[in-house]
Design an enzyme around this catalytic site. Sequence first.
Site, short mmCIF file in Angstrom:
data_model
loop_
_atom_site.label_atom_id
_atom_site.label_comp_id
_atom_site.label_asym_id
_atom_site.label_seq_id
_atom_site.Cartn_x
_atom_site.Cartn_y
_atom_site.Cartn_z
N PRO A 1 -46.46 2.04 67.39
CA PRO A 1 -47.16 3.27 67.01
C PRO A 1 -47.85 3.10 65.66
CG PRO A 1 -44.79 3.58 66.83
CD PRO A 1 -45.01 2.21 67.40
N ALA B 1 -46.73 4.49 61.44
CA ALA B 1 -45.35 4.93 61.57
C ALA B 1 -44.45 4.17 60.60
CB ALA B 1 -44.88 4.72 63.00
N GLY B 2 -45.03 3.25 59.83
CA GLY B 2 -44.23 2.45 58.90
C GLY B 2 -43.64 1.21 59.55
N LEU B 3 -44.15 0.84 60.74
CA LEU B 3 -43.61 -0.32 61.44
C LEU B 3 -44.51 -1.55 61.30
CD1 LEU B 3 -42.32 1.43 64.70
CD2 LEU B 3 -41.01 0.84 62.66
N GLY B 4 -45.44 -1.49 60.38
CA GLY B 4 -46.27 -2.68 60.10
C GLY B 4 -47.35 -2.93 61.15
N SER B 5 -47.85 -1.86 61.79
CA SER B 5 -48.82 -2.06 62.89
C SER B 5 -50.10 -2.74 62.40
CB SER B 5 -49.16 -0.73 63.57
OG SER B 5 -49.78 0.14 62.65
N ALA C 1 -50.44 -4.80 59.74
CA ALA C 1 -50.18 -6.18 59.33
C ALA C 1 -50.12 -7.13 60.52
CB ALA C 1 -48.87 -6.25 58.55
N ASP D 1 -45.13 -6.89 54.74
CA ASP D 1 -45.48 -6.68 56.15
C ASP D 1 -46.19 -7.89 56.74
OD1 ASP D 1 -44.54 -4.21 55.48
OD2 ASP D 1 -46.21 -3.08 56.32
#
Length: 317
Positions: free
Chosen positions: A98, A101-105, A107, A150
């Site tokens: 997503p 969302a802070g999940l490194g999408s 990077a 990231d």
Amino acid sequence: MTTASAPGKIILFGEHAVVSGTAAIGGAIDLRATVHVQDEPGRVLITAEDLTLRGFSFDLTTGRIQSAQAAHAIRYVSAVLREFDARDMQISIKSSLPLAAGLGSSACIVVAAVAAVSRHQGHSLSRKEIAEISYRLEKMVQQGLGSPMDTALATYGGYLQIAQDIQPLDLPLLDMVVGYTGTPHDTKSEVEKVQNLRKRYSDLVGPIFQAIGAISQRAIPLIKEGNAAELGQLMNINHGLLASLGVSSRELEELVFAARGAGGALGAKLTGAGGGGCIIALPGRAGPEALLVAIRQARGMAFKVVTGCEGLRLEEV
Ligand code: MEV
């Protein structure tokens, strides 16, 4: 055809305090972005699909409807194409992460694109070069914002300890569940908020940062030994400290409590900058399935992930 894929990431411990120099631990997760490059004489074409469509935008110049996530991915890939002066190719991007969302999408899209485009042009960049170029490009697109963590996790995979510098950690894979509130996070404003609090209450926030750094250090041997019960405790303490800094939210708290309650998690905390974005939860005896159900019932998106997984992967066909 050249294909590269790179993983997203979670921060297990230490966010925010790391900005002032204490240790944080990040891990690559098995949600990945994949970039394919193939010859397309006379054109440069970018296509993007995603599994988590949220809103769309309409491009007047091309007449094409794009999802917000596709538009986001395209901004990063365009920067990579300019860096390599790319011509005569079609680039397609797929991502199971997503957005914002802070999940490194971003990077992992940049790292996969740098690797695939450069290899397709016949260059053989080292991982170090790929990580460095990707960090520079991600930061440029984000107008100066971004930490090297990231892009380093997307490149090298596994776990990294971040303090003054970045060090790899040799730790086993860990099953986790990620819960996404659906509210995008804004790293810049959350970091500013915490740093302002630190200035105003340095005597209180200083020790909170120290405690968060100590949690990161304590967690390392626990992950190594597979001591899930204590690791869960540390996640709960770390979450409480982050909440005291003002970076939790009602949505994050609802997911954390759903995970610890009906989900039977051994521990749950927000991950990344907070304010929105995601939580991570460590499955208990009821397993990850109970957590997925509990988080979805609390109106979150839930993903089962393996932490510490492989970094950048390149394939040539
Ligand atoms: C955000 O993903 C993590 C923070 O610690 C900021 C940073 O380290 O750059 C909040």
